[in-house]
Design an enzyme around this catalytic site. Structure first.
Site, PDB file in Angstrom:
ATOM      1  N   HIS A 291       0.870  -1.305  -0.163  1.00  0.00           N
ATOM      2  CA  HIS A 291       0.141  -0.053   0.058  1.00  0.00           C
ATOM      3  C   HIS A 291       0.943   0.861   0.228  1.00  0.00           C
ATOM      4  O   HIS A 291       1.851   1.269   0.673  1.00  0.00           O
ATOM      5  CB  HIS A 291      -0.852   0.077   1.267  1.00  0.00           C
ATOM      6  CG  HIS A 291      -1.825  -1.060   1.519  1.00  0.00           C
ATOM      7  ND1 HIS A 291      -1.462  -2.369   2.097  1.00  0.00           N
ATOM      8  CD2 HIS A 291      -3.175  -1.167   1.242  1.00  0.00           C
ATOM      9  CE1 HIS A 291      -2.495  -2.935   2.343  1.00  0.00           C
ATOM     10  NE2 HIS A 291      -3.429  -2.448   1.974  1.00  0.00           N
TER      11      HIS A 291
ATOM     12  N   ASP B  61       2.147   2.157   3.362  1.00  0.00           N
ATOM     13  CA  ASP B  61       3.138   1.216   3.899  1.00  0.00           C
ATOM     14  C   ASP B  61       4.545   1.551   3.668  1.00  0.00           C
ATOM     15  O   ASP B  61       5.334   1.375   4.663  1.00  0.00           O
ATOM     16  CB  ASP B  61       3.110   0.037   3.491  1.00  0.00           C
ATOM     17  CG  ASP B  61       1.573  -0.926   3.314  1.00  0.00           C
ATOM     18  OD1 ASP B  61       1.013  -0.471   4.158  1.00  0.00           O
ATOM     19  OD2 ASP B  61       1.436  -1.922   2.557  1.00  0.00           O
TER      20      ASP B  61
HETATM   21  C1  XLS Z   1      -7.480  -6.223   4.683  1.00  0.00           C
HETATM   22  C2  XLS Z   1      -7.199  -6.540   3.202  1.00  0.00           C
HETATM   23  C3  XLS Z   1      -6.068  -5.830   2.778  1.00  0.00           C
HETATM   24  C4  XLS Z   1      -5.884  -6.083   1.082  1.00  0.00           C
HETATM   25  C5  XLS Z   1      -5.195  -4.955   0.540  1.00  0.00           C
HETATM   26  O1  XLS Z   1      -8.193  -7.330   5.034  1.00  0.00           O
HETATM   27  O2  XLS Z   1      -6.920  -8.001   3.141  1.00  0.00           O
HETATM   28  O3  XLS Z   1      -4.663  -6.286   3.333  1.00  0.00           O
HETATM   29  O4  XLS Z   1      -5.379  -7.157   0.848  1.00  0.00           O
HETATM   30  O5  XLS Z   1      -5.655  -3.619   0.909  1.00  0.00           O
END
Ligand code: XLS
Ligand code: NI
Ligand code: NI
Length: 443
Positions: free
Chosen positions: A102, A105
């Site tokens: 993300h 991140d």
């Molecule tokens: C959260 C999601 C997230 C997505 C990406 O529950 O799994 O991690 O994979 O935003």
């Protein structure tokens, strides 16, 4: 490259099922050929930046517990740089071919839209150099449109267009970063794209807003040379009470209704399927049969807890189903297998991160080998062919061709009489399944 993980030397090797070395692969052998391709080609594993490098072990009852050496710098941008270095050291040592991120991140949010974009650009440059140095590639990127306070009532689905615009700014730069780093996918997971009460929510309007964002983003992506696919990742709840992207079937309906069918595929996550009351296999199958299975978030839930625990995928049954479905559809050209999984709160050590990924990679390597054996034997295909044989000719085929009226079907019922009862052979098939898993599938 021994700055952050001195306990592991380069790279984790395949030692085979007889090995007792916890830092070796038992089944994942990148060069082994299965079903005409190497394991590395079938199993496009990606490390999730958010869990593996930014995870703190926090839960709703307590804050972070890990002491990560890459998170010691006081300056957040320096910390982001150290974290990126640590990530590539880890991925190179693990032998992970891909990663996913993300925007927030990898780079902290700045004081303004322009400032955030500038910080992100700097980190993306560093990531690009590290990708070149290690050979690790980007699978997909995404924007975090759920953590910041402004997204409390959604990003694309927010009642306030000013919040929508903030989301657009993030998506734009996350797409730039994805293209710059050569990603073949871009994910939309709508954690806050949902609602808490109908007393203040117009679902139809909010979903139309989300579709607008998808169209705007796709249009932008085409203008900057994005060659991959968009993926929507379904999840029924958490953090919203009701999320719009409930499950694969719901998202497929949404794509059709809003004209997004041609450019959006699905990223199916195990723990999200189970939260929706399905199995992983169910949602994978729904997506795949629609020609829409683009990528997978591999993890597992916990039947006792019942929330999105995002544990590492060590369940071989799930892996067999996943790999069977992926083989049946001929692979995942733009997607892969992203470890959307985190080590448990008490797994404090950096070495736990290696154990976790090694176990997941081995489980999916076993899944691939077993699924291939099942497919070679025609285990599932033969049974399905027999079970539906009646629809291939005669009355069944005429019905499917649209040449039979309701009255003609009644006449057929009267002519043929009470049908013979045919067993579904469920227990027999489950026993066979176990034979593949434990006796004859692994060679
Ligand atoms: C959260 C999601 C997230 C997505 C990406 O529950 O799994 O991690 O994979 O935003
Ligand atoms: Ni999840
Ligand atoms: Ni996910």
């Amino acid at each position: 490259m021994d700055r952050f993980f001195p306990e592991v030397s380069l790279p984790i090797a395949f030692e085979g099922p007889g090995s007792d070395n916890p830092l070796a692969f038992k089944w994942y052998d990148a060069k082994r050929v299965v079903a005409g391709r190497t394991m590395a080609e079938h199993l496009k594993f990606a490390v999730s930046y958010w869990h593996t490098f930014q995870g703190t072990g926090a839960d709703p009852f307590g804050g972070g517990v890990y002491q990560r050496p890459w998170k010691t710098a006081a300056d957040p941008v320096q910390q982001a740089r150290d974290t990126m270095d640590a990530a590539f050291e880890f991925m190179a040592k693990l032998g992970a071919p891909y990663w996913c991120f993300h925007d927030r991140d990898i780079a902290p949010e700045g004081a303004s839209v322009a400032d955030s974009a500038r910080i992100l650009d700097g980190i993306v440059k560093q990531a690009k150099q590290l990708q070149k140095a290690t050979g690790v590639k980007l699978l997909w990127g995404t924007a975090n449109l759920f953590s910041h306070a402004r997204y409390c009532h959604g990003a694309a689905t927010n009642p306030d267009p000013a919040v929508f615009a903030q989301g657009c700014a993030q998506v734009r730069h996350a797409l730039d970063a994805t293209v710059e780093l050569g990603g073949t996918g871009y994910v939309f997971w709508g954690g806050r794209e949902g609602y808490s009460t109908l007393l203040n929510t117009d679902m139809k309007r909010e979903q139309a807003q989300f579709a607008r964002l998808l169209h705007m983003a796709w249009d932008y992506g085409q203008r900057i040379g994005f060659k991959g696919r968009f993926f929507i990742e379904p999840k029924p709840k958490e953090p919203s009470t009701h999320q719009y992207d409930v499950d694969a079937a719901t998202v497929l309906g949404f794509l059709r209704e809003h004209g997004c069918w041609d450019f959006v595929d699905l990223n199916i996550e195990n723990n999200h399927a189970t939260l929706a009351g399905h199995t992983f296999a169910h949602d994978l199958m729904v997506a795949s049969q629609a020609g829409k299975l683009g990528s997978l978030d591999i993890n597992r839930g916990n039947p006792q807890l019942g929330w999105d625990t995002d544990q590492f995928p060590t369940n071989v049954d799930d892996a067999v189903w996943a790999m069977h479905i992926i083989l049946d559809q001929g692979g995942l050209p733009h997607g892969g297998l992203n470890f959307d999984a985190k080590v448990r709160r008490g797994s404090y050590d950096a070495v736990d991160l290696f154990h976790a990924h090694i176990g997941g990679m081995d489980a999916f390597a076993r899944g691939l080998i077993i699924a291939d054996k099942m497919r070679q034997d025609g285990f599932r295909a033969k049974h399905l062919a027999e079970r539906y044989a009646g629809w291939k000719q005669g009355f069944g085929a005429e019905v499917l061709a649209g040449r039979v009226t309701l009255e003609q079907a009644e006449a057929e019922a009267a002519r043929a009489g009470e049908p013979r009862r045919i067993s579904g052979r469920e227990e027999f098939l489950e026993n066979r399944w176990n034979q593949y898993l434990y006796d004859r599938g692994l060679h």
